[in-house]
Scaffold this active site. Structure first.
Site, PDB file in Angstrom:
ATOM      1  N   LYS A   1      31.280  28.610 -10.601  1.00 50.46           N
ATOM      2  CA  LYS A   1      31.611  28.809 -12.016  1.00 50.46           C
ATOM      3  C   LYS A   1      30.747  29.910 -12.623  1.00 50.46           C
ATOM      4  CE  LYS A   1      32.943  23.962 -12.443  1.00 50.46           C
ATOM      5  NZ  LYS A   1      32.521  22.612 -12.851  1.00 50.46           N
TER       6      LYS A   1
ATOM      7  N   ASP B   1      34.816  21.753 -21.204  1.00 44.96           N
ATOM      8  CA  ASP B   1      35.447  20.811 -20.271  1.00 44.96           C
ATOM      9  C   ASP B   1      36.483  19.936 -20.973  1.00 44.96           C
ATOM     10  OD1 ASP B   1      34.892  21.060 -17.605  1.00 44.96           O
ATOM     11  OD2 ASP B   1      33.109  19.810 -17.625  1.00 44.96           O
TER      12      ASP B   1
ATOM     13  N   GLN C   1      27.707  19.364 -15.807  1.00 45.17           N
ATOM     14  CA  GLN C   1      28.329  19.105 -14.511  1.00 45.17           C
ATOM     15  C   GLN C   1      28.262  17.625 -14.157  1.00 45.17           C
ATOM     16  OE1 GLN C   1      30.003  21.309 -12.561  1.00 45.17           O
ATOM     17  NE2 GLN C   1      30.485  19.624 -11.165  1.00 45.17           N
TER      18      GLN C   1
END
Length: 282
Positions: free
Chosen positions: A54, A121, A98
């Site tokens: 990412k 997200d 994460q």
């Protein structure tokens, strides 16, 4: 019938090119950079690989890299303080915590510390509520990637019967809402559904996101179905999905491979969300 392969890698590359162009436009228009903060807690090897990918692709599109790494024994308060600092940093457009986190941390409470307009997200309670109410916001990346693949393939959603196998907050539930917004008829099934094959056999669009390797076989697929495989599992033979690809190829009209299908789209949509977050804040 041999299914046509849906190439997620090719579409993801096109989307990243678009993001790169639009990031430059944002910088010229606002005089501000765009920044993505990734927060990694602990030393899980798979999470480290995902985060590094990412970060690399975000830098390639002109998005600044604001990475934070915390030890596996970091406390709830330490992680919360890091997220609060990033939330208050005007150079940070988007924040990604994460997952999974170490077991002693309350992931939902930490995610909800991220402001909804930096929640790239799309996992905060506010983001989920905005999606449920069809209010503009940031959509979870994997469901957004699935929708982009279907759109790029020209799959007719209005009036189609879509079966989503999986009910997670990350994929199954938001994907069902996105399909409903496109006027599809949506059924949500899962690994505990009785006679799963009878349910999935009704699908014109079948999306496997249950997290169970090879849950979906030929008996689950009606001829001509569009099959999207969200699952990814590491095995001694390599990466496989929730769909038995070889078995499904003879029944589906189109199918995503694993790897190379939904996976690359997830990161492309993360970059698009970061760009969108920057505009929302400007």
């Amino acid at each position: 019938m041999v299914a046509q392969i849906i190439d997620g890698k090719a579409l993801a590359a096109r989307l990243r090119d678009q993001v790169r162009t639009e990031v430059e436009h944002f910088k010229r228009s606002t005089g501000r950079p765009i920044g993505l903060a990734t927060v990694l807690v602990g030393d899980d090897p798979a999470s480290e690989v995902y985060v590094n990918s990412k970060r690399k692709l975000s830098r390639e599109t002109g998005i600044q890299d604001h990475h934070r790494r915390l030890p596996a024994n970091a406390t709830q308060e330490q992680v919360a303080q890091t997220l609060d600092e990033l939330a208050n940093d005007p150079a940070v457009s988007g924040i990604l915590l994460q997952l999974p986190l170490p077991a002693h941390l309350d992931a939902k409470a930490l995610i909800d510390r991220i402001p909804w307009n930096k929640d790239v997200d799309g996992l905060t309670t506010t983001s989920a509520g905005r999606l449920a109410r069809n209010i503009e916001g940031l959509i979870p990346c994997t469901p957004a990637g699935v929708m982009s693949l279907l759109e790029d393939e020209g799959v007719q959603l209005q009036g189609a019967h879509a079966v989503v196998v999986g009910r997670s907050d990350l994929v199954g539930k938001p994907l069902a809402q996105l399909l409903l917004q496109k006027n599809a008829t949506v059924t949500i099934a899962h690994s505990k559904t009785k006679d799963l094959a009878a349910t999935t056999h009704q699908a014109q669009i079948l999306i496997a996101a249950a997290g169970v390797p090879h849950l979906i076989g030929a008996e689950h697929i009606a001829p001509g179905t569009v099959v999207i495989d969200v699952g990814i599992h590491r095995t001694p033979e390599g990466l496989i999905g929730d769909v038995d690809f070889n078995a499904a190829q003879g029944k589906a009209s189109r199918i995503t491979p694993v790897p190379g299908g939904v996976g690359p789209m997830t990161i492309a949509e993360l970059l698009r969300n970061t760009l969108k977050a920057a505009w929302l804040q400007s």
